[in-house]
Design a protein around this motif. Structure first.
Motif, PDB file in Angstrom:
ATOM      1  N   ARG A   1       0.876  -1.182   0.000  1.00 39.61           N
ATOM      2  CA  ARG A   1       0.000   0.000   0.000  1.00 39.61           C
ATOM      3  C   ARG A   1       0.899   1.213   0.000  1.00 39.61           C
ATOM      4  O   ARG A   1       1.868   1.276   0.765  1.00 39.61           O
ATOM      5  CB  ARG A   1      -0.876  -0.019   1.254  1.00 39.61           C
ATOM      6  N   TYR A   2       0.567   2.176  -0.846  1.00 40.08           N
ATOM      7  CA  TYR A   2       1.389   3.379  -1.000  1.00 40.08           C
ATOM      8  C   TYR A   2       0.470   4.574  -0.860  1.00 40.08           C
ATOM      9  O   TYR A   2      -0.381   4.810  -1.709  1.00 40.08           O
ATOM     10  CB  TYR A   2       2.045   3.336  -2.384  1.00 40.08           C
ATOM     11  N   TRP A   3       0.618   5.315   0.216  1.00 38.13           N
ATOM     12  CA  TRP A   3      -0.408   6.283   0.588  1.00 38.13           C
ATOM     13  C   TRP A   3       0.218   7.622   0.957  1.00 38.13           C
ATOM     14  O   TRP A   3       1.139   7.676   1.774  1.00 38.13           O
ATOM     15  CB  TRP A   3      -1.197   5.714   1.782  1.00 38.13           C
ATOM     16  N   MET A   4      -0.281   8.672   0.354  1.00 35.20           N
ATOM     17  CA  MET A   4       0.148  10.027   0.728  1.00 35.20           C
ATOM     18  C   MET A   4      -1.090  10.857   1.035  1.00 35.20           C
ATOM     19  O   MET A   4      -1.771  11.335   0.125  1.00 35.20           O
ATOM     20  CB  MET A   4       0.944  10.699  -0.392  1.00 35.20           C
ATOM     21  N   PRO A   5      -1.451  10.998   2.310  1.00 38.18           N
ATOM     22  CA  PRO A   5      -2.652  11.764   2.648  1.00 38.18           C
ATOM     23  C   PRO A   5      -2.469  13.250   2.328  1.00 38.18           C
ATOM     24  O   PRO A   5      -1.345  13.720   2.151  1.00 38.18           O
ATOM     25  CB  PRO A   5      -2.812  11.538   4.151  1.00 38.18           C
ATOM     26  N   THR A   6      -3.583  13.968   2.263  1.00 33.83           N
ATOM     27  CA  THR A   6      -3.509  15.419   2.096  1.00 33.83           C
ATOM     28  C   THR A   6      -3.404  16.064   3.480  1.00 33.83           C
ATOM     29  O   THR A   6      -3.646  15.428   4.505  1.00 33.83           O
ATOM     30  CB  THR A   6      -4.757  15.972   1.393  1.00 33.83           C
ATOM     31  N   ARG A   7      -3.063  17.337   3.488  1.00 33.68           N
ATOM     32  CA  ARG A   7      -2.961  18.061   4.758  1.00 33.68           C
ATOM     33  C   ARG A   7      -3.697  19.392   4.630  1.00 33.68           C
ATOM     34  O   ARG A   7      -3.813  19.934   3.538  1.00 33.68           O
ATOM     35  CB  ARG A   7      -1.502  18.283   5.124  1.00 33.68           C
ATOM     36  N   THR A   8      -4.201  19.879   5.736  1.00 35.73           N
ATOM     37  CA  THR A   8      -4.903  21.161   5.726  1.00 35.73           C
ATOM     38  C   THR A   8      -4.420  22.012   6.892  1.00 35.73           C
ATOM     39  O   THR A   8      -3.929  21.487   7.890  1.00 35.73           O
ATOM     40  CB  THR A   8      -6.427  20.975   5.868  1.00 35.73           C
ATOM     41  N   ASN A   9      -4.566  23.313   6.753  1.00 35.82           N
ATOM     42  CA  ASN A   9      -4.288  24.213   7.877  1.00 35.82           C
ATOM     43  C   ASN A   9      -5.455  24.143   8.845  1.00 35.82           C
ATOM     44  O   ASN A   9      -6.607  24.312   8.447  1.00 35.82           O
ATOM     45  CB  ASN A   9      -4.129  25.650   7.381  1.00 35.82           C
ATOM     46  N   ARG A  10      -5.150  23.912  10.108  1.00 36.77           N
ATOM     47  CA  ARG A  10      -6.197  23.819  11.121  1.00 36.77           C
ATOM     48  C   ARG A  10      -5.881  24.750  12.275  1.00 36.77           C
ATOM     49  O   ARG A  10      -4.710  24.980  12.585  1.00 36.77           O
ATOM     50  CB  ARG A  10      -6.267  22.388  11.679  1.00 36.77           C
ATOM     51  N   ALA A  11      -6.938  25.236  12.917  1.00 37.85           N
ATOM     52  CA  ALA A  11      -6.723  25.990  14.153  1.00 37.85           C
ATOM     53  C   ALA A  11      -6.019  25.081  15.154  1.00 37.85           C
ATOM     54  O   ALA A  11      -6.208  23.858  15.127  1.00 37.85           O
ATOM     55  CB  ALA A  11      -8.067  26.454  14.710  1.00 37.85           C
ATOM     56  N   LEU A  12      -5.223  25.658  16.028  1.00 40.14           N
ATOM     57  CA  LEU A  12      -4.429  24.866  16.967  1.00 40.14           C
ATOM     58  C   LEU A  12      -5.265  23.844  17.723  1.00 40.14           C
ATOM     59  O   LEU A  12      -4.868  22.708  17.897  1.00 40.14           O
ATOM     60  CB  LEU A  12      -3.743  25.789  17.974  1.00 40.14           C
ATOM     61  N   ARG A  13      -6.463  24.250  18.158  1.00 42.17           N
ATOM     62  CA  ARG A  13      -7.270  23.333  18.963  1.00 42.17           C
ATOM     63  C   ARG A  13      -7.793  22.168  18.137  1.00 42.17           C
ATOM     64  O   ARG A  13      -8.273  21.179  18.676  1.00 42.17           O
ATOM     65  CB  ARG A  13      -8.410  24.077  19.651  1.00 42.17           C
ATOM     66  N   GLU A  14      -7.718  22.267  16.802  1.00 47.43           N
ATOM     67  CA  GLU A  14      -8.153  21.158  15.942  1.00 47.43           C
ATOM     68  C   GLU A  14      -6.970  20.578  15.171  1.00 47.43           C
ATOM     69  O   GLU A  14      -7.132  19.978  14.111  1.00 47.43           O
ATOM     70  CB  GLU A  14      -9.218  21.655  14.949  1.00 47.43           C
ATOM     71  N   HIS A  15      -5.785  20.748  15.740  1.00 46.46           N
ATOM     72  CA  HIS A  15      -4.575  20.360  15.019  1.00 46.46           C
ATOM     73  C   HIS A  15      -4.539  18.866  14.698  1.00 46.46           C
ATOM     74  O   HIS A  15      -3.923  18.445  13.722  1.00 46.46           O
ATOM     75  CB  HIS A  15      -3.339  20.737  15.839  1.00 46.46           C
ATOM     76  N   ASP A  16      -5.210  18.063  15.525  1.00 48.75           N
ATOM     77  CA  ASP A  16      -5.196  16.612  15.295  1.00 48.75           C
ATOM     78  C   ASP A  16      -5.907  16.229  14.002  1.00 48.75           C
ATOM     79  O   ASP A  16      -5.826  15.081  13.571  1.00 48.75           O
ATOM     80  CB  ASP A  16      -5.829  15.889  16.496  1.00 48.75           C
ATOM     81  N   LYS A  17      -6.600  17.168  13.361  1.00 47.33           N
ATOM     82  CA  LYS A  17      -7.292  16.846  12.107  1.00 47.33           C
ATOM     83  C   LYS A  17      -6.500  17.304  10.882  1.00 47.33           C
ATOM     84  O   LYS A  17      -7.040  17.361   9.780  1.00 47.33           O
ATOM     85  CB  LYS A  17      -8.667  17.519  12.100  1.00 47.33           C
ATOM     86  N   GLU A  18      -5.244  17.642  11.081  1.00 48.46           N
ATOM     87  CA  GLU A  18      -4.470  18.230   9.987  1.00 48.46           C
ATOM     88  C   GLU A  18      -4.259  17.260   8.813  1.00 48.46           C
ATOM     89  O   GLU A  18      -4.253  17.670   7.649  1.00 48.46           O
ATOM     90  CB  GLU A  18      -3.105  18.687  10.508  1.00 48.46           C
TER      91      GLU A  18
END
Lengths: 237, 190
Positions: B44-61
Motif C-alpha cells: 500500500r502506497y499512501w500520501m494523505p492530504t494536509r490542511t491548515n487547522r486551528a491549533l485546537r483542531e490540530h489533530d485533524k491536519e
C-alpha cells in the motif's frame, strides 16, 4: 509593447471574426485577467462549498471568489453565510485555517473578534483606543450579498442584480443533475482536499487553473476517473 | 515512538539505510521497474492530504483513511504509473526531471514479527526540470518493511507525509514520494 485592453477597439483587434481566430495573448494577458476578475468573476455565481462540508453550527470553510478570500459558515439557524475573510480594521485575514468549527473568529493582528455571522463582537481598548465611539454594529465582516444552493452545492455572487442561481445555471443544471440526481439521497463529500498551485505570475496562473478545470470532458479516460473520485460520492436514498 | 536508538542492531541499521540509498538510486536513475520490484505484492502506497487547522483542531491536519489522498495506490496501480513512465507518453516527464532523493533520520522499530520493521525516515527530494524549474519536497515516510522468503527486504506499506498544504509544484511526477496523480497529468494535457 504595452497593449491596452480596456477599450473596445483594442479587444476587437485580438479577434479575427472572419477566420474564427483569436490572438494568443488573450490566454495570458494580465490586463484581460483583471477585467475578467472584475467584470465576470465578481458578477458571476461562483461555487463555494458543498452543504455536507458544513454540517453543524460554526462549521466553516475557507475558499475564494476570484482573488478574494471567502469564509463560508454554517449559521445557528441552519442557513449559510459567505463572508469576506478580511478584518474591517486593517484588512488582514481573520481566519487562517482552511476549515474547522468556530463560534468566533479573532483577528491575529489586533484582536478584533467576529461571531459566526460576521458581527463584530469585541475589539480591545474600546475606551482608550476608540474613545468609546466605535459602533460595532457598523463594522461586521463584509458579507457576500447573494448565497444560494443547488442540490447541495453552495454558490455565492457579489452582484446584487444578478439573476437567481437557477436562472444563471440555465441548461447547465441538467449536466449537474447527471451527477447530483443519481441517488435519492443526493451527494455527500469525501473528506480531504486537493490543492495545487500553478506557477508563473499570479494573475495569469489563476486563469490557467480555471481553464484547466473547465474542459474536464476532453478525455473521458482520464477525467472520468478524476470526476468520480474527486467530486463526491453518491448516497443511497 | 520511544527513542531507543542505541538498542538498534548496527548491522540492521546499516542494512536498512543501504536499502533506502539503493531505492533512491533506482529512482534518480529512472529505473522504475526495478524500483517497483522493491514492493511486496500486497503493498500500500499512501500520501494523505494536509490542511491548515486551528491549533485546537490540530489533530485533524492530516486526512485519514477513506478521505482524499495525493496517492492511494496498491502495487497494481503503482505498476500503471511505472508503465506510463516507460511508455514515452508521460506528458509531465517528457523531457525527464532531474532528481536527487536524500533519505535521512532512519528510525527503526521492530514490528509485530521478527521479520518486519516499522521504519520512519525523513526525505528531501530536489527536482529540476525543463529550463529553470526547481522543486524541493520535504517530508517523512513511515514504512513497514518485511523480509521475503529469501530474507530480502520489501516495502509492504508506505505512508508519506509531504510537508506542504497546497502542493507547490506543478505536478508530483517523480517517484518514491511522488508520481503524476491522474488528474494532475490530465491538467498537463490541456
Amino acid at each position: 509593447m504595452s497593449f491596452r485592453t480596456n477599450d473596445a477597439e483594442s479587444l476587437e483587434q485580438m479577434v479575427d471574426w472572419e477566420r474564427g481566430l483569436i490572438a494568443g495573448r488573450i490566454f495570458a494577458d494580465d490586463d484581460i485577467y483583471k477585467q475578467e476578475a472584475e467584470k465576470l468573476f465578481l458578477r458571476s455565481w461562483i461555487f463555494l462549498a458543498h452543504e455536507d462540508q458544513l454540517r453543524n453550527y460554526g462549521d466553516f470553510l475557507s475558499t475564494f471568489i476570484g482573488a478574494d478570500r471567502i469564509l463560508v459558515v454554517r449559521q445557528r439557524d441552519g442557513s449559510i453565510k459567505a463572508l469576506l475573510n478580511a478584518c474591517r480594521h486593517r484588512g488582514t485575514i481573520i481566519c487562517r485555517a482552511d476549515l474547522g468549527n468556530a463560534k468566533s473568529f479573532a483577528c491575529s493582528f489586533h484582536g478584533w473578534t467576529y461571531d459566526a455571522a460576521g458581527n463584530l463582537i469585541s475589539a480591545p481598548n474600546l475606551e482608550s483606543g476608540y474613545h468609546d465611539q466605535l459602533d460595532k454594529s457598523q463594522w461586521g465582516l463584509v458579507a457576500v450579498p447573494r448565497v444560494e444552493s443547488y442540490k447541495g452545492l453552495i454558490f455565492g455572487c457579489f452582484a446584487p442584480d444578478a439573476p437567481s442561481l437557477i436562472d444563471y445555471l440555465g441548461e447547465m443544471a441538467w449536466y449537474l443533475d447527471c451527477m447530483l440526481d443519481r441517488r435519492e439521497g443526493g451527494t455527500e463529500t469525501i473528506g480531504g482536499v486537493h490543492k495545487m498551485r500553478t506557477r508563473g505570475k499570479l494573475e495569469t496562473s489563476r486563469r490557467a487553473v480555471c481553464r484547466r478545470q473547465l474542459p474536464r470532458n476532453y478525455d473521458p479516460r482520464l477525467s472520468r476517473n478524476c470526476m468520480g473520485r474527486s467530486w463526491s460520492k453518491q448516497v443511497a436514498g | 515512538m520511544s527513542i531507543k536508538a542505541t538498542k538498534v542492531n548496527p548491522e540492521l541499521q546499516l542494512e536498512i539505510e543501504q536499502y533506502y540509498y539503493h531505492e533512491a538510486e533506482l529512482l534518480d536513475d529512472h529505473r522504475y521497474e526495478e524500483w517497483l520490484d522493491l514492493f511486496s505484492t500486497d503493498a500500500r502506497y499512501w500520501m494523505p492530504t494536509r490542511t491548515n487547522r486551528a491549533l485546537r483542531e490540530h489533530d485533524k491536519e492530516v486526512s485519514v483513511e477513506g478521505e482524499f489522498a495525493l496517492f492511494d495506490d496498491d502495487k497494481k496501480t503503482l505498476g500503471w504509473r511505472v508503465k506510463q513512465m516507460e511508455s514515452f507518453a508521460h506528458w509531465a516527464e517528457n523531457p525527464r526531471s532531474r532528481t536527487r532523493h536524500l533519505i535521512t533520520n532512519v528510525r527503526i522499530t521492530p514490528a509485530n514479527s521478527e521479520k518486519a520493521y516499522e521504519v520512519k525516515s525523513n526525505f528531501i527530494c530536489y527536482r529540476n526540470r525543463l529550463q529553470d524549474e526547481v522543486d524541493i519536497w520535504a517530508g517523512e515516510r513511515i514504512d513497514l518493511l518485511r523480509r521475503d522468503e529469501e530474507q530480502e527486504l520489501q516495502i509492504a506499506r508506505r505512508k508519506v507525509l509531504l510537508d506542504q498544504n497546497v502542493v507547490l509544484s506543478k505536478n508530483l511526477s517523480v517517484f518514491s514520494e511522488f508520481e503524476g496523480e491522474e488528474h494532475v497529468v490530465s491538467y498537463k494535457r490541456c
